[in-house]
Write an enzyme that holds these catalytic residues in place. Sequence first.
Site, mmCIF file in Angstrom:
data_model
loop_
_atom_site.group_PDB
_atom_site.id
_atom_site.type_symbol
_atom_site.label_atom_id
_atom_site.label_comp_id
_atom_site.label_asym_id
_atom_site.label_seq_id
_atom_site.Cartn_x
_atom_site.Cartn_y
_atom_site.Cartn_z
ATOM 1 N N GLU A 160 0.906 -1.207 -0.003
ATOM 2 C CA GLU A 160 0.112 0.041 0.016
ATOM 3 C C GLU A 160 0.878 1.100 -0.019
ATOM 4 O O GLU A 160 2.223 1.283 0.260
ATOM 5 C CB GLU A 160 -0.880 -0.057 1.286
ATOM 6 C CG GLU A 160 -2.177 -0.929 0.940
ATOM 7 C CD GLU A 160 -3.238 -1.093 2.282
ATOM 8 O OE1 GLU A 160 -4.044 -1.786 1.829
ATOM 9 O OE2 GLU A 160 -2.748 -0.716 3.194
ATOM 10 N N HIS B 226 -9.369 9.525 2.418
ATOM 11 C CA HIS B 226 -8.948 8.549 1.589
ATOM 12 C C HIS B 226 -9.159 8.920 0.031
ATOM 13 O O HIS B 226 -10.176 9.548 -0.331
ATOM 14 C CB HIS B 226 -9.817 7.222 1.938
ATOM 15 C CG HIS B 226 -9.200 5.884 1.230
ATOM 16 N ND1 HIS B 226 -9.067 5.683 -0.241
ATOM 17 C CD2 HIS B 226 -8.576 4.881 1.823
ATOM 18 C CE1 HIS B 226 -8.334 4.435 -0.222
ATOM 19 N NE2 HIS B 226 -8.225 3.832 0.823
ATOM 20 N N ARG C 68 -1.899 9.227 8.589
ATOM 21 C CA ARG C 68 -1.739 7.868 9.076
ATOM 22 C C ARG C 68 -1.121 7.008 8.065
ATOM 23 O O ARG C 68 -1.736 6.982 6.741
ATOM 24 C CB ARG C 68 -2.833 7.151 9.479
ATOM 25 C CG ARG C 68 -3.068 5.653 9.715
ATOM 26 C CD ARG C 68 -4.386 5.330 10.438
ATOM 27 N NE ARG C 68 -5.347 5.285 9.399
ATOM 28 C CZ ARG C 68 -5.471 4.308 8.700
ATOM 29 N NH1 ARG C 68 -5.075 3.136 8.717
ATOM 30 N NH2 ARG C 68 -6.686 4.367 7.764
HETATM 31 P P1 FAD Z 1 -14.583 0.884 15.258
HETATM 32 O O1 FAD Z 1 -14.355 -0.437 14.746
HETATM 33 O O2 FAD Z 1 -15.025 2.070 14.460
HETATM 34 O O3 FAD Z 1 -15.697 0.519 16.552
HETATM 35 C C1 FAD Z 1 -16.435 1.610 17.201
HETATM 36 C C2 FAD Z 1 -17.430 0.947 18.281
HETATM 37 O O4 FAD Z 1 -17.727 1.992 19.165
HETATM 38 C C3 FAD Z 1 -18.469 0.428 17.526
HETATM 39 O O5 FAD Z 1 -18.823 -1.003 18.229
HETATM 40 C C4 FAD Z 1 -19.520 1.577 17.843
HETATM 41 O O6 FAD Z 1 -20.985 0.720 17.910
HETATM 42 C C5 FAD Z 1 -19.204 2.050 19.330
HETATM 43 N N1 FAD Z 1 -19.599 3.076 19.539
HETATM 44 C C6 FAD Z 1 -19.176 4.221 18.959
HETATM 45 N N2 FAD Z 1 -19.834 5.302 19.703
HETATM 46 C C7 FAD Z 1 -20.434 4.752 20.789
HETATM 47 C C8 FAD Z 1 -21.633 5.324 21.748
HETATM 48 N N3 FAD Z 1 -21.810 6.393 21.840
HETATM 49 N N4 FAD Z 1 -22.147 4.224 22.588
HETATM 50 C C9 FAD Z 1 -21.837 3.006 22.614
HETATM 51 N N5 FAD Z 1 -20.986 2.634 21.408
HETATM 52 C C10 FAD Z 1 -20.312 3.531 20.775
HETATM 53 N N6 FAD Z 1 -7.669 0.341 8.755
HETATM 54 C C11 FAD Z 1 -6.614 -0.595 8.561
HETATM 55 O O7 FAD Z 1 -5.501 -0.782 9.379
HETATM 56 N N7 FAD Z 1 -6.538 -1.369 7.559
HETATM 57 C C12 FAD Z 1 -7.564 -1.429 6.565
HETATM 58 O O8 FAD Z 1 -7.404 -1.873 5.601
HETATM 59 C C13 FAD Z 1 -8.557 -0.417 7.023
HETATM 60 N N8 FAD Z 1 -9.641 -0.217 5.868
HETATM 61 C C14 FAD Z 1 -10.442 0.588 6.385
HETATM 62 C C15 FAD Z 1 -11.710 0.571 5.316
HETATM 63 C C16 FAD Z 1 -12.836 1.286 5.692
HETATM 64 C C17 FAD Z 1 -13.910 1.454 4.848
HETATM 65 C C18 FAD Z 1 -12.651 2.167 6.888
HETATM 66 C C19 FAD Z 1 -13.963 2.984 7.240
HETATM 67 C C20 FAD Z 1 -11.662 2.238 7.744
HETATM 68 C C21 FAD Z 1 -10.506 1.359 7.427
HETATM 69 N N9 FAD Z 1 -9.546 1.382 8.008
HETATM 70 C C22 FAD Z 1 -8.521 0.531 7.860
HETATM 71 C C23 FAD Z 1 -9.607 2.181 9.484
HETATM 72 C C24 FAD Z 1 -9.771 1.053 10.588
HETATM 73 O O9 FAD Z 1 -10.883 0.107 10.089
HETATM 74 C C25 FAD Z 1 -10.251 1.667 11.938
HETATM 75 O O10 FAD Z 1 -9.481 2.982 12.243
HETATM 76 C C26 FAD Z 1 -10.532 0.863 13.105
HETATM 77 O O11 FAD Z 1 -11.217 -0.455 12.584
HETATM 78 C C27 FAD Z 1 -11.026 1.380 14.126
HETATM 79 O O12 FAD Z 1 -11.409 0.353 15.140
HETATM 80 P P2 FAD Z 1 -11.821 0.796 16.678
HETATM 81 O O13 FAD Z 1 -12.230 -0.444 17.347
HETATM 82 O O14 FAD Z 1 -11.113 1.933 16.897
HETATM 83 O O15 FAD Z 1 -13.384 1.363 16.272
HETATM 84 C C1 SIN Z 2 -7.747 0.570 2.277
HETATM 85 O O1 SIN Z 2 -7.970 -0.605 2.245
HETATM 86 O O2 SIN Z 2 -7.108 1.270 1.334
HETATM 87 C C2 SIN Z 2 -7.733 1.037 3.789
HETATM 88 C C3 SIN Z 2 -6.743 1.060 4.414
HETATM 89 C C4 SIN Z 2 -6.471 1.631 5.499
HETATM 90 O O3 SIN Z 2 -7.260 2.616 5.596
HETATM 91 O O4 SIN Z 2 -5.578 1.548 6.417
#
Ligand code: FAD
Ligand code: SIN
Length: 560
Positions: free
Chosen positions: A130, A255, A408
Site C-alpha cells: 500500500e 482516502h 496515518r
Molecule cells: P470501530 O471499529 O469503529 O468501533 C467503534 C465501536 O464503538 C462500535 O462498536 C460502535 O458501536 C461503538 N460506539 C461508538 N460510539 C458509541 C456510543 N456513543 N455508545 C456506545 N458505543 C459506541 N485500517 C487498517 O488498518 N487497515 C485497513 O485496511 C482499513 N480499511 C478501512 C476501510 C474502511 C472503509 C474504513 C471505514 C476504515 C478502514 N480502516 C483500515 C480504519 C480502521 O478500520 C479503523 O480505524 C478501526 O477499525 C477502528 O477500530 P476501533 O475499534 O477503534 O473502532
Molecule cells: C484501504 O484498504 O485502502 C484502507 C486501508 C487503511 O485505511 O488503512
Amino acid sequence: MARRPPPEPRAYDVLVIGSGAAGLTAALTLPPHLTIAVLAKGDIDAGSTAWAQGGIAAVLEPGDTWESHIADTMIAGAGLNHRATVEFVVEQASAAIDRLAALGVPFNLETDGEGRAGETNSERWHLTREGGHSHRRIVHVDDATGWAVQQALHAAAAARPNIALVPGMVALDLVTERHVEGERFAARGCHGVYAYDSASRHVVRFTAKAVVLATGGASRVYQYSTNPDGSTGDGIAMAWRAGCRVSNMEFNQFHPTCLYHPQVKNFLITEAARGEGGHLRLPPTPAEAARGVTAGDRFMARYDDRLELAPRDIVARAIDAEMKRLGISHVLLDIAHLGADFVRLHFPTIHARLLELGIDCTTQPIPVVPAAHYSCGGVMVDLAGRTDLAGLWAAGEVTQSGLHGANRLASNSLLECLVFGQAVADDIMAQWDPAATVPEIRPWDESRVTDSDEEVVVTHNWAELRRFMWDYVGIVRTDKRLERAAHRVKLLRKEVADYYGNFRVTPDLIELRNLVTVADLIVRSARARKESRGLHFTSDYPRTADVARDTVLDPVMVRS
Ligand code: FAD
Ligand code: SIN
C-alpha cells in the site's frame, strides 16, 4: 401519564465502550474472573473495523525491518509521530497478528505452492502493498480483512461467559465525580457511563472500576466519508466534556479512492488496488471518448515521484487539484490492465459489489473521489492507553497515541487497535485492586425535559454541519474558510445546547451534540496550526515549520 422509575444501575468490573477491534481486544485480554460489559451503539459488528478492506501492516517480508516500518510511518506522519509509540506498535505487530490467526482469522497465503519444509504460517502469508510502505507488508483476507477480524473477535468474546455484549446502547456521557451522590467528597475520576438504551428508550447507568473508551473515529463529521454512520466522534466528545485533553484534531485523513456513484455514498476502493498496480487517470476528453477511449491521462507524475503509491495526503490533494482544475466530479481508478483473473482473485468483494452497480472493473475504470476516512487526532493517551482521567483508558481510532502524527500510514490503524487494546487491558490489571469500590451514582435526571416536537432542528443541523465542514475544513484550507466554519460552529453549539437542555435525548440528538463538539475541536486545531503539514494543508501557510509540534486542546483552557 405516570413516569416509570429510573432503571437500576448495572455494575461490572470493567466497562468497554465500543465493540470494534480495539474494544474487543481489550475485553478478550482481560482475565476471565472479571465481569466485563462491551457496549455498542448499534449492532456489535457495525463499526469501522468490519469495513476495513486492505489489511494489517507488519514486518514479515524477508529483508524488511522494524526500522524500515518505523521510518515509513514517520515519513507519512510528516515527523509529528512520537517515535516511542511508533516503535512500541511496530515491534508488537507480528505477535498481534499471530493472536488473530490463533482466533481463526484466515489470512491469505501465498498461492505459489505448498511452502518450504519447516516454514511457519506467518512466513507463508500473502503480503500486499500500500501507499507509503517501502515493502510488501500487509496481511489480509482478500479485500475484506476487517470483516474476518471482526467476526473472529466477536465469536471469541461471545464464547466468554464473563463478557456481556450489549448492542443498542448509546453512551452519552461519562460518569465522573460530578455525578456521584454527595459529590463534594468524591475523588476525581471515571466511574462508568450514562447510556441511552434504544430498546427501552431509557437512560441507563453503567458503573465499573475501570472504563475503556473504544468508540472509533469521527469522519462522519464530513459530508462525504468512507465510514459507517456511527463514526460520529462520541468518545472524543465525551472525554472532552469529562475533562480530558484532545490532540491533533486538524489531521483528518481523506482516502483518495471512495467510489463515486449516485446511489452508493461510502464504498471504499482499497488502496491495495493501487498497491498492486492500479493507475489513477482523468476521465476521457470528449475527443478521446468519441474514439472509444474509456480513461484519459495518468496524472500522478505531475505531483509525486512515487506516483499512485505516494502517501494518501499527497494522492488525495492531487485528485482534488485535478478535479478543481478541470471542474470534474471524479477521476478514474483503472485496474483492468492487471488482468481479469488477478482482479477477481485479489479483489473479489469490490469486483462483485461493482458488478451489482453495473461496473465491470476487469474491463472498465472505476469512478472515484476522495472522502473523509480516518481521524488521526483524538483523546490523548500514553503507551498504556491511560487518559487524563483516573479510571478511564482509551484505545483505537478514538485516541491520539502518537502513532500516526500528521498522517496515518495505510493499514497501521487496525494494528494500533490490536496493540493498544492489549496494552490497556494489561495496565488495568497491573493496577487492579479487588477491594476497590464504586461510589453511588445519581440517576439520569429527566424531570425538566419533554419529548421533542421539532425533530427537523436535528436533521437540518446535521446536514448543515457536514456540508460546511466539507466545504470549509476539507482537503485544502484557508484562514478565511476556517473563520467562516468557526462562526457557524459557534451558532450551532448554542442551538444544539439549547435543544439538548429542553428535550429528551434520542440517538440522533446525542450524535449531533457530539459532532458539533468534534467540529469545534477540528476547527480550533486547524486555526491554531500556522503551517502545512501532512493532512493539514492551508494555502495561507504552505510551508512546513522546522519544528513539529502537536496541537493540544485542554478543556480547562478552552472556555467559549
Ligand atoms: P470501530 O471499529 O469503529 O468501533 C467503534 C465501536 O464503538 C462500535 O462498536 C460502535 O458501536 C461503538 N460506539 C461508538 N460510539 C458509541 C456510543 N456513543 N455508545 C456506545 N458505543 C459506541 N485500517 C487498517 O488498518 N487497515 C485497513 O485496511 C482499513 N480499511 C478501512 C476501510 C474502511 C472503509 C474504513 C471505514 C476504515 C478502514 N480502516 C483500515 C480504519 C480502521 O478500520 C479503523 O480505524 C478501526 O477499525 C477502528 O477500530 P476501533 O475499534 O477503534 O473502532
Ligand atoms: C484501504 O484498504 O485502502 C484502507 C486501508 C487503511 O485505511 O488503512
